[in-house]
Every structure is written in C-alpha cells, then in structure tokens.
Scaffold this motif. Structure first.
Motif, PDB file in Angstrom:
ATOM      1  N   TYR A 105       0.821  -1.203   0.000  1.00  0.00           N
ATOM      2  CA  TYR A 105       0.000   0.000   0.000  1.00  0.00           C
ATOM      3  C   TYR A 105       0.859   1.259   0.000  1.00  0.00           C
ATOM      4  CZ  TYR A 105      -3.750   3.195   0.719  1.00  0.00           C
ATOM      5  OH  TYR A 105      -4.621   4.213   0.533  1.00  0.00           O
TER       6      TYR A 105
ATOM      7  N   TYR B 189       3.819   1.555  -1.238  1.00  0.00           N
ATOM      8  CA  TYR B 189       4.394   1.684  -2.577  1.00  0.00           C
ATOM      9  C   TYR B 189       3.368   2.307  -3.535  1.00  0.00           C
ATOM     10  CZ  TYR B 189       5.070  -0.056  -7.332  1.00  0.00           C
ATOM     11  OH  TYR B 189       5.125  -0.155  -8.685  1.00  0.00           O
ATOM     12  N   LEU B 190       2.140   1.818  -3.456  1.00  0.00           N
ATOM     13  CA  LEU B 190       1.099   2.351  -4.346  1.00  0.00           C
ATOM     14  C   LEU B 190       0.770   3.803  -3.997  1.00  0.00           C
ATOM     15  CD1 LEU B 190      -1.208  -0.768  -4.519  1.00  0.00           C
ATOM     16  CD2 LEU B 190       0.102   0.200  -6.404  1.00  0.00           C
ATOM     17  N   ALA B 191       0.805   4.103  -2.691  1.00  0.00           N
ATOM     18  CA  ALA B 191       0.488   5.474  -2.271  1.00  0.00           C
ATOM     19  C   ALA B 191       1.542   6.454  -2.773  1.00  0.00           C
ATOM     20  CB  ALA B 191       0.361   5.539  -0.755  1.00  0.00           C
TER      21      ALA B 191
ATOM     22  N   LEU C  84       2.744   6.501  -5.675  1.00  0.00           N
ATOM     23  CA  LEU C  84       2.270   6.938  -6.994  1.00  0.00           C
ATOM     24  C   LEU C  84       1.440   8.201  -6.849  1.00  0.00           C
ATOM     25  CD1 LEU C  84       0.963   3.686  -8.702  1.00  0.00           C
ATOM     26  CD2 LEU C  84       3.010   4.968  -9.313  1.00  0.00           C
ATOM     27  N   ASP C  85       0.630   8.195  -5.789  1.00  0.00           N
ATOM     28  CA  ASP C  85      -0.247   9.320  -5.528  1.00  0.00           C
ATOM     29  C   ASP C  85       0.588  10.586  -5.354  1.00  0.00           C
ATOM     30  OD1 ASP C  85      -3.013   9.743  -3.184  1.00  0.00           O
ATOM     31  OD2 ASP C  85      -2.398  10.891  -4.917  1.00  0.00           O
TER      32      ASP C  85
ATOM     33  N   GLY D   6       2.008  11.721  -8.571  1.00  0.00           N
ATOM     34  CA  GLY D   6       0.969  12.361  -9.369  1.00  0.00           C
ATOM     35  C   GLY D   6       0.740  13.796  -8.924  1.00  0.00           C
ATOM     36  N   GLU D   7       0.766  13.992  -7.599  1.00  0.00           N
ATOM     37  CA  GLU D   7       0.552  15.342  -7.065  1.00  0.00           C
ATOM     38  C   GLU D   7       1.666  16.284  -7.506  1.00  0.00           C
ATOM     39  OE1 GLU D   7      -0.051  15.292  -2.865  1.00  0.00           O
ATOM     40  OE2 GLU D   7      -1.698  13.879  -3.034  1.00  0.00           O
TER      41      GLU D   7
ATOM     42  N   GLU E 283       3.433  15.998 -10.202  1.00  0.00           N
ATOM     43  CA  GLU E 283       3.268  16.299 -11.624  1.00  0.00           C
ATOM     44  C   GLU E 283       2.138  17.285 -11.862  1.00  0.00           C
ATOM     45  OE1 GLU E 283       2.905  12.657 -13.748  1.00  0.00           O
ATOM     46  OE2 GLU E 283       4.911  12.008 -13.207  1.00  0.00           O
TER      47      GLU E 283
ATOM     48  N   ARG F 152      -2.714  19.463  -0.619  1.00  0.00           N
ATOM     49  CA  ARG F 152      -3.555  18.383  -0.099  1.00  0.00           C
ATOM     50  C   ARG F 152      -2.972  17.871   1.207  1.00  0.00           C
ATOM     51  NH1 ARG F 152      -4.353  14.224  -4.999  1.00  0.00           N
ATOM     52  NH2 ARG F 152      -5.082  15.686  -6.545  1.00  0.00           N
TER      53      ARG F 152
ATOM     54  N   ARG G 287      -1.524  11.735   3.476  1.00  0.00           N
ATOM     55  CA  ARG G 287      -2.389  10.581   3.684  1.00  0.00           C
ATOM     56  C   ARG G 287      -1.558   9.371   4.079  1.00  0.00           C
ATOM     57  NH1 ARG G 287      -7.433  11.119   1.217  1.00  0.00           N
ATOM     58  NH2 ARG G 287      -7.634   8.914   0.747  1.00  0.00           N
TER      59      ARG G 287
ATOM     60  N   HIS H 250      -2.284   5.132   4.688  1.00  0.00           N
ATOM     61  CA  HIS H 250      -3.244   4.024   4.594  1.00  0.00           C
ATOM     62  C   HIS H 250      -4.598   4.507   4.111  1.00  0.00           C
ATOM     63  CE1 HIS H 250      -0.408   1.275   6.292  1.00  0.00           C
ATOM     64  NE2 HIS H 250      -0.189   2.112   7.253  1.00  0.00           N
ATOM     65  N   GLY H 251      -4.599   5.456   3.191  1.00  0.00           N
ATOM     66  CA  GLY H 251      -5.850   5.873   2.578  1.00  0.00           C
ATOM     67  C   GLY H 251      -6.618   6.918   3.362  1.00  0.00           C
ATOM     68  N   TYR H 252      -6.119   7.293   4.537  1.00  0.00           N
ATOM     69  CA  TYR H 252      -6.861   8.246   5.334  1.00  0.00           C
ATOM     70  C   TYR H 252      -6.023   9.495   5.571  1.00  0.00           C
ATOM     71  CZ  TYR H 252      -9.642   4.147   6.066  1.00  0.00           C
ATOM     72  OH  TYR H 252     -10.389   3.055   5.838  1.00  0.00           O
TER      73      TYR H 252
ATOM     74  N   GLU I 205      -8.349  -0.039   2.611  1.00  0.00           N
ATOM     75  CA  GLU I 205      -7.246   0.595   1.884  1.00  0.00           C
ATOM     76  C   GLU I 205      -7.202   0.122   0.441  1.00  0.00           C
ATOM     77  OE1 GLU I 205      -7.082  -0.786   4.852  1.00  0.00           O
ATOM     78  OE2 GLU I 205      -5.526   0.062   6.124  1.00  0.00           O
ATOM     79  N   TYR I 206      -7.539  -1.154   0.235  1.00  0.00           N
ATOM     80  CA  TYR I 206      -7.466  -1.722  -1.109  1.00  0.00           C
ATOM     81  C   TYR I 206      -8.745  -1.483  -1.910  1.00  0.00           C
ATOM     82  CZ  TYR I 206      -2.870  -3.594  -0.327  1.00  0.00           C
ATOM     83  OH  TYR I 206      -1.518  -3.690  -0.125  1.00  0.00           O
TER      84      TYR I 206
ATOM     85  N   ASP J 288      -9.730   1.947  -1.986  1.00  0.00           N
ATOM     86  CA  ASP J 288      -9.641   3.409  -1.939  1.00  0.00           C
ATOM     87  C   ASP J 288      -9.831   3.980  -3.351  1.00  0.00           C
ATOM     88  OD1 ASP J 288      -8.793   6.034  -1.887  1.00  0.00           O
ATOM     89  OD2 ASP J 288      -7.109   5.672  -0.552  1.00  0.00           O
TER      90      ASP J 288
ATOM     91  N   LEU K 193      -7.063   6.378  -4.745  1.00  0.00           N
ATOM     92  CA  LEU K 193      -5.845   5.686  -5.166  1.00  0.00           C
ATOM     93  C   LEU K 193      -6.092   4.923  -6.473  1.00  0.00           C
ATOM     94  CD1 LEU K 193      -2.920   4.921  -4.620  1.00  0.00           C
ATOM     95  CD2 LEU K 193      -3.729   3.049  -3.170  1.00  0.00           C
TER      96      LEU K 193
ATOM     97  N   VAL L 209      -5.602   7.209  -9.280  1.00  0.00           N
ATOM     98  CA  VAL L 209      -4.179   7.521  -9.483  1.00  0.00           C
ATOM     99  C   VAL L 209      -3.483   6.381 -10.236  1.00  0.00           C
ATOM    100  CG1 VAL L 209      -1.989   7.837  -8.266  1.00  0.00           C
ATOM    101  CG2 VAL L 209      -4.019   9.051  -7.489  1.00  0.00           C
TER     102      VAL L 209
END
Lengths: 95, 234
Positions: free
Chosen positions: A66, A68-70, A72-73, A76-77, A79, A85, A88, A90-92, B6-7, B9, B12, B15
């Motif tokens: 998660y 690692y994927l975050a 990317l976020d 993206g910001e 770029e 913002r 974040r 764990h998505g929160y 989380e999975y 989201d 995300l 993105v």
C-alpha cells in the motif's frame, strides 16, 4: 464459491477433532476450519474460502504494497503541481 | 476493515489508472483468469476506469462455468435418486444440464441442499444415516483441499453414507490452452491469487518463459487488480 474473503479470527474452538475459528468479515461472523493453517492465532487476518482458512494476510506485505502504491499518488501530485492536499497514510488523511 | 478498506480506496484507484494510461504506450489485451476478479472488475467498474488502450478479457477461471455437461448430467441423475441427499455449492443450482437444473430437481421432490462448506455435508450425513449424502465436489486448486478434507474427516469419523462426485480442474493447463489457440489475442494474464495461495506460482514461470507473456499473480480487491494491470503493462 470462487471468492476468498479476508476476515479476522475472533475466537478459536474445536469441532469433531478439527481446529475451527469464528471469523469476522466486516460485521458478519462465520465458522472457518483452520486445518490448513494450524498456526493461525486469535486476531490474525486470514483468507477464507468455502469455510476454510487458506492463507494468512501478511500485514507487513499488505502495508508495504500500500505504501508503494500510495507513492504513486505523491508523484501524481508533484506532476499536477498540487501541494496543498493533506498528507495521507493508509488511505486516510493524517491531521 | 484493516487491509480491506485501503485496497478499495477510490482516490488511489484513480491515481493507478492514470499511471496505467501513462505507461501503456500500445494497445494491450489482458485476461483476468478468475471469475472472482471478473466480479470485482464489474462491481467496481474498473473496466471503465482503464484507458481505451487496455482491454480486459474475462478468463475461464469459474469452476461452475467450466464443468462439463456430461458431469452436470451425472450430478442430476444422482440428485434424482430418492435415497440421496445431494449437496452442492449454491452457484451450481442454476446451471442447466440436458434436462433442467438442480432447482427443477428440487421442485420435483429431489433432496438438493446448498452448502457453504464441504464440511456442512458431514453434518447432514451424521443426521441422516438412512440416506446417502453426495457432494458435488467442483473447483480449482483453491477448493480441492477443502473438498478433500471432507472426505478425510468422513473417514476419520467412520461415516459410510457420504460420497463425492469429483470434478476438479487446474488453471495452468487452461492458460496454456488459451496461448496455444490460433485465434489468441491475450498478451498478459492477471493470475489467480487464491489458486496461488494454495499451489504457489512456480507452475507459471515456465509458461512465462515459453510464451513470453507477463503473468502477474493478482488479488481480488480493486487496488490489487489495478496494480496487476500496471505491473503487466510495465
């Protein structure tokens, strides 16, 4: 039947010689057999398929993927040129 | 729930979809192998989130769909017997044989029961010693061990009125079959996460080497699937 659902072990018991558990799936509790996952403990997250726990959810791996994927976020910001913002985790949103 | 929310989201997911769009520089045809993955893709609308360069093709990984007509007819013949309690996963009840489905047999008086777990059949066998309890043991690598445990446990308990009609199938030969077909368009596979939780991924490495296609073992949550697509196109 092809689904395997992740849930949390909330109690352990035995039934006709088989190691069993009550597993909670977001509010619903069902019985699952732990014969193929004998080391599973109270509080573990497990994948349950047709009433059998087939795999433990590796907390460290789930968190690492998660993170690692975050990342990317965040890329993206950068770029997009957005910087206001809230952070974040764990998505929160982190205050 | 922890490691589930989380999975799922949505922010995300968007993105990752944008990253896929940046990465996919040519058209891709990907196959998600499992019916459970197809379910997630449709439920969460992931196919609409992906760029037009990426096409998802639904794979053969639904044990209900790939059970042969011959096997379904056998199951129905057994289920019609008056001395039998026939047990099946719920998904199989609507699958038509040559002469109707299990719902029809139940409506005509057959004893057809839906079970959540193969172990449920043993409860019925214990409670009905004068009946033969037959379980329709379908499934891929994920389900076969559960079905097998019901047989092992019945033997442990000395239950003699429990039997299984076995119809198990394997994933790697199905992937090879697709890649060998002359009309194949699939360039990458989202591999079956639950199957690999049981059997590992080493069986898939020779397929990758031989056919030079990426196979990404992928879970079933929306973020898992999008990550699988991203890793495939990379």
């Amino acid at each position: 039947m092809c689904l395997a659902i992740p849930g949390k072990i909330v109690s352990l018991h035995e039934n006709v010689g088989l190691k069993m558990a009550k597993v909670e799936f977001g509010g619903i509790t069902r019985e699952a057999c732990l014969s193929y996952l004998p080391d599973a403990q109270l509080g573990d997250y497990v994948l349950v398929h047709v009433g059998f726990a087939i795999s433990k959810v590796d907390e460290e791996e789930a968190a690492q993927t998660y993170r690692y994927l975050a990342e990317l976020d965040q890329l993206g910001e950068l770029e997009d040129g957005e910087s206001d913002r809230p952070e974040r985790e764990h998505g929160y949103e982190v205050p | 729930m922890k490691y589930l929310d989380e999975y799922r989201d949505g922010r995300l997911a968007k993105v990752i979809a944008e990253e896929i769009q940046r990465t996919a520089t040519k058209p891709w045809v990907l196959m998600e192998v499992c019916g459970g993955q197809t379910h997630s893709i449709v439920r969460y609308g992931l196919d609409h989130l992906l760029p037009p360069e990426v096409e998802l093709v639904h794979g053969p990984g639904c044990p209900v769909c790939v059970t042969s007509l011959e096997m379904i007819d056998r199951a129905h013949a057994i289920a019609r017997r008056p001395d039998v309690i026939f047990c099946s996963f719920g998904d199989m009840l609507r699958v038509p044989g040559s002469n109707g489905d299990l719902f029809k047999i139940r409506a005509e008086g057959g004893s057809v029961r839906v079970v959540y777990s193969p172990l449920d059949c043993l409860k019925l066998a214990r409670a009905s010693p004068d009946k033969k309890v037959v379980f329709f043991a379908i499934g891929f690598e994920t389900t076969a061990p559960a079905n097998a445990m019901s047989v092992w446990q019945a033997r442990q308990e000395g239950l003699t009125n429990f039997s299984v009609l076995v119809s198990h199938v394997l994933v790697p030969p199905a992937i090879r079959g697709i890649l060998q077909s002359t009309g194949n368009r699939v360039q990458a596979f989202l591999g079956p996460g639950h199957v690999c939780a049981i059997s590992g991924w080493t069986e898939y490495e020779p397929i990758v080497d031989q056919y030079q296609v990426p196979i990404v073992i992928t879970g079933f949550e929306p973020i898992d699937i999008l990550q699988g697509v991203l890793m495939s196109v990379r």
